[in-house]
Design a protein around this motif. Sequence first.
Motif, PDB file in Angstrom:
ATOM      1  N   VAL A   3      -7.135  18.856  -4.785  1.00 45.95           N
ATOM      2  CA  VAL A   3      -6.807  17.705  -3.953  1.00 45.95           C
ATOM      3  C   VAL A   3      -6.273  16.643  -4.910  1.00 45.95           C
ATOM      4  O   VAL A   3      -6.886  16.368  -5.947  1.00 45.95           O
ATOM      5  N   VAL A   4      -5.137  16.075  -4.560  1.00 43.76           N
ATOM      6  CA  VAL A   4      -4.490  15.053  -5.382  1.00 43.76           C
ATOM      7  C   VAL A   4      -4.426  13.762  -4.586  1.00 43.76           C
ATOM      8  O   VAL A   4      -4.052  13.770  -3.413  1.00 43.76           O
ATOM      9  N   GLN A   5      -4.793  12.670  -5.223  1.00 44.30           N
ATOM     10  CA  GLN A   5      -4.617  11.339  -4.626  1.00 44.30           C
ATOM     11  C   GLN A   5      -3.750  10.530  -5.573  1.00 44.30           C
ATOM     12  O   GLN A   5      -3.909  10.600  -6.791  1.00 44.30           O
ATOM     13  N   GLY A   6      -2.835   9.771  -5.000  1.00 50.04           N
ATOM     14  CA  GLY A   6      -1.962   8.968  -5.839  1.00 50.04           C
ATOM     15  C   GLY A   6      -0.939   8.217  -5.033  1.00 50.04           C
ATOM     16  O   GLY A   6      -1.135   7.922  -3.855  1.00 50.04           O
ATOM     17  N   GLU A   7       0.164   7.928  -5.682  1.00 56.44           N
ATOM     18  CA  GLU A   7       1.244   7.143  -5.093  1.00 56.44           C
ATOM     19  C   GLU A   7       2.464   8.036  -4.896  1.00 56.44           C
ATOM     20  O   GLU A   7       2.845   8.791  -5.796  1.00 56.44           O
ATOM     21  N   ASN A  47       2.604  10.490  -8.131  1.00 56.74           N
ATOM     22  CA  ASN A  47       2.039  10.033  -9.394  1.00 56.74           C
ATOM     23  C   ASN A  47       0.534   9.946  -9.168  1.00 56.74           C
ATOM     24  O   ASN A  47       0.052   9.083  -8.436  1.00 56.74           O
ATOM     25  N   ALA A  48      -0.193  10.888  -9.761  1.00 59.21           N
ATOM     26  CA  ALA A  48      -1.605  11.080  -9.431  1.00 59.21           C
ATOM     27  C   ALA A  48      -2.527  10.082 -10.138  1.00 59.21           C
ATOM     28  O   ALA A  48      -2.380   9.827 -11.325  1.00 59.21           O
ATOM     29  N   ASN A  49      -3.469   9.572  -9.356  1.00 60.29           N
ATOM     30  CA  ASN A  49      -4.571   8.786  -9.900  1.00 60.29           C
ATOM     31  C   ASN A  49      -5.817   9.662 -10.053  1.00 60.29           C
ATOM     32  O   ASN A  49      -6.673   9.399 -10.878  1.00 60.29           O
ATOM     33  N   LEU A  50      -5.899  10.705  -9.202  1.00 57.82           N
ATOM     34  CA  LEU A  50      -7.069  11.578  -9.179  1.00 57.82           C
ATOM     35  C   LEU A  50      -6.633  12.991  -8.831  1.00 57.82           C
ATOM     36  O   LEU A  50      -5.819  13.185  -7.933  1.00 57.82           O
ATOM     37  N   LEU A  87       0.840  -1.188   0.000  1.00 56.50           N
ATOM     38  CA  LEU A  87       0.000   0.000   0.000  1.00 56.50           C
ATOM     39  C   LEU A  87       0.877   1.241   0.000  1.00 56.50           C
ATOM     40  O   LEU A  87       1.700   1.436   0.887  1.00 56.50           O
ATOM     41  N   ASN A  88       0.726   2.061  -1.009  1.00 56.24           N
ATOM     42  CA  ASN A  88       1.439   3.319  -1.109  1.00 56.24           C
ATOM     43  C   ASN A  88       0.426   4.337  -1.595  1.00 56.24           C
ATOM     44  O   ASN A  88       0.160   4.444  -2.783  1.00 56.24           O
ATOM     45  N   ALA A  89      -0.191   5.082  -0.681  1.00 54.41           N
ATOM     46  CA  ALA A  89      -1.219   6.046  -1.051  1.00 54.41           C
ATOM     47  C   ALA A  89      -1.002   7.354  -0.314  1.00 54.41           C
ATOM     48  O   ALA A  89      -0.611   7.361   0.843  1.00 54.41           O
ATOM     49  N   PHE A 132      -1.166  11.419 -15.769  1.00 53.48           N
ATOM     50  CA  PHE A 132      -1.042  10.630 -16.976  1.00 53.48           C
ATOM     51  C   PHE A 132      -2.374  10.550 -17.719  1.00 53.48           C
ATOM     52  O   PHE A 132      -3.444  10.496 -17.094  1.00 53.48           O
ATOM     53  N   ASN A 133      -2.296  10.534 -19.038  1.00 51.11           N
ATOM     54  CA  ASN A 133      -3.401  10.259 -19.946  1.00 51.11           C
ATOM     55  C   ASN A 133      -4.651  11.072 -19.649  1.00 51.11           C
ATOM     56  O   ASN A 133      -4.606  12.293 -19.712  1.00 51.11           O
ATOM     57  N   LYS A 134      -5.781  10.454 -19.323  1.00 53.78           N
ATOM     58  CA  LYS A 134      -7.048  11.165 -19.115  1.00 53.78           C
ATOM     59  C   LYS A 134      -6.926  12.211 -17.994  1.00 53.78           C
ATOM     60  O   LYS A 134      -7.431  13.326 -18.122  1.00 53.78           O
ATOM     61  N   THR A 135      -6.246  11.859 -16.903  1.00 47.24           N
ATOM     62  CA  THR A 135      -6.054  12.815 -15.808  1.00 47.24           C
ATOM     63  C   THR A 135      -5.235  14.001 -16.299  1.00 47.24           C
ATOM     64  O   THR A 135      -5.539  15.154 -15.969  1.00 47.24           O
TER      65      THR A 135
END
Length: 124
Positions: free
Chosen positions: A69-73, A93-96, A3-5, A52-55
């Motif tokens: 607000v950024v969520q990611g690794e 590295n953002a997921n959201l 888990l790396n969040a 990345f990509n769509k984000t």
Amino acid sequence: MRLNAITFSGKVFSVSDERKFGKDGRIRDIRMSQSKKKGEEWETQWISVTTFNKTADLCADLQKGDRIVVQGELKYDEWTDKEGNKRSQHKINANLVHKYSMPEYVTSGRSQSQGDFDPNDTPF
């Protein structure tokens, strides 16, 4: 299980132009800050965010000063600069990435830490 969040909120300082990688990949970098008052001084934390990509596409409209607000690794990068100095930084590295605005009751200068916050004075 690994888990790396991380979740980080703050203000946009800069947004890079989109870069391409691979066949269809897209990257956009964001530099952001978060400030808080410690006594009489302000302390600012800076973090770099890679999307990345769509984000990355959705971040094209972000502007300096936008609250996000950024969520990611969390990632740790090391490199050697042009002068031969070893450099390093943490980044996300953002997921959201979510843009938001502060309600007026928060931005009006009152805060719980200043001692004049009334929990009965809510906007809802």
